[in-house]
Design a protein around this motif. Sequence first.
Motif, PDB file in Angstrom:
ATOM      1  N   ASN A  76       0.826  -1.210   0.000  1.00  0.00           N
ATOM      2  CA  ASN A  76       0.000   0.000   0.000  1.00  0.00           C
ATOM      3  C   ASN A  76       0.862   1.263   0.000  1.00  0.00           C
ATOM      4  N   ALA A  77       1.934   1.253   0.785  1.00  0.00           N
ATOM      5  CA  ALA A  77       2.840   2.400   0.798  1.00  0.00           C
ATOM      6  C   ALA A  77       3.460   2.602  -0.583  1.00  0.00           C
ATOM      7  N   ILE A 106       2.179   1.631  -3.513  1.00  0.00           N
ATOM      8  CA  ILE A 106       1.155   2.085  -4.467  1.00  0.00           C
ATOM      9  C   ILE A 106       0.888   3.577  -4.313  1.00  0.00           C
ATOM     10  N   GLU A 107       0.741   4.015  -3.070  1.00  0.00           N
ATOM     11  CA  GLU A 107       0.419   5.430  -2.846  1.00  0.00           C
ATOM     12  C   GLU A 107       1.542   6.336  -3.341  1.00  0.00           C
ATOM     13  N   GLN A 108       2.798   5.958  -3.089  1.00  0.00           N
ATOM     14  CA  GLN A 108       3.902   6.783  -3.554  1.00  0.00           C
ATOM     15  C   GLN A 108       4.034   6.716  -5.076  1.00  0.00           C
ATOM     16  N   LYS A 138       1.777   6.640  -7.193  1.00  0.00           N
ATOM     17  CA  LYS A 138       0.802   7.558  -7.799  1.00  0.00           C
ATOM     18  C   LYS A 138       1.300   8.993  -7.831  1.00  0.00           C
ATOM     19  N   LYS A 139       2.286   9.303  -6.978  1.00  0.00           N
ATOM     20  CA  LYS A 139       2.736  10.693  -6.850  1.00  0.00           C
ATOM     21  C   LYS A 139       4.071  10.962  -7.525  1.00  0.00           C
TER      22      LYS A 139
END
Length: 416
Positions: free
Chosen positions: A66-67, A69-71, A73-74
């Motif tokens: 999850n960490a 995936i979130e990064q 995206k940015k």
Amino acid sequence: MMQKVSSQQAMELENEYGCHNYHPLPVVLERGEGVFVYDCEGERYYDFLSAYSAVNQGHCHPRIINAMIEQTKKLTLTSRAFYNDKLGQAEKYVCEYFGYDKALFMNSGAEANESAIKIVRKWGYLKKNIPDNEAVIVAVERNFHGRTTTIISASTDEQATKNFGPFMPGFQVIAYDDLAALDEALANPNVAGLWIEPIQGEAGVYLPQDGYLKKAQELCKKHNVILMMDEIQTGVARTGAMLASDHEGVHPDMLILGKAISGGTIPVSLVLCNDDIMDVIHPGEHGSTYGGNPLAAVVTVEALQVIKDEKLVENSNAMGEVFRGRMQQLVEKSKLATLVRGKGLMNALVINDTEDSSTAWDICVSLKENGLIAKPTHGNIIRFTPPLIITEEQMNECCDIIERVVLEFESAMVEE
């Protein structure tokens, strides 16, 4: 472009189009979750290699994924031509986590070791006043630090070195676990570093005598030599301590990490040391396009936090005791399995055979057919390194599989 393929098709594709630099076990992995991996046909296996101890937290740990995936995206990559908002925070985190002033983020374990060599050599010239181009790094027999041409210049493994010379000068290789040889070697005023694994994993999980690492640290201080500890395989809770060097209370001058610091997601490695060593490196003297990317920074912090939050040091220690206890029982009633050794969940079972025999390989193939994957090293040694999240019930089930397969092999050999 990617299609679903069968295990046979996947193996055929690799054989036709890939470099033949590995000899994989005949299993094709498609999916992983926790301690399990699954092949293309959906068969489930206990993973007892953990990608050479890169997947300590288990396959596809949801927090790490999850960490990531979130990064993703940015922002994934900036190069070090610019600052990014995550690297400094990650550097602070790992320095405080392991107790050092400075951190150098790289990618592969070999790249971290190459970086360590450069830093130590420059320290030797600037701080120890070693004459130009005469710095020596002492290594030990049976070491494994990677496969680049510089690193294999210190190797004693003929398979790693044959037909790959000429080799880099500046290394002296001495016997492992030999304090007299070590004291003599470090007395050379041109020695800048001692480069060592606290447990020799690739060699077959060889442990030094109690006190060897502590005495090595004392000898390094005596001779003004940097203690370079390669914990790429042994670190991050693998041996029942956060670092294998912790078992002897040793805090090396330079710590080299990789593999599990990303939880098996992306290549990340680290060199950690204090200011008086790291500050010899200046802009333009060392670097990596991907080293220190924001994705790696975020993943590393989450992967290391998982180790603490899930108490994987404690579980590694406890489950290692269970494993070695069960395997010792097997050794006592088997003539084929002759020795178990290790710490935490880094263990090896020695097969009573020669290094050029296929027995250990054949046992691993049979283990695969019974739902557990492992891999031999140096012919007659089977290394067992499951994810550190394994439960006692799962461990006992796996020990049942190993015991059954070994005893079946022994029985078949007697009948022959």
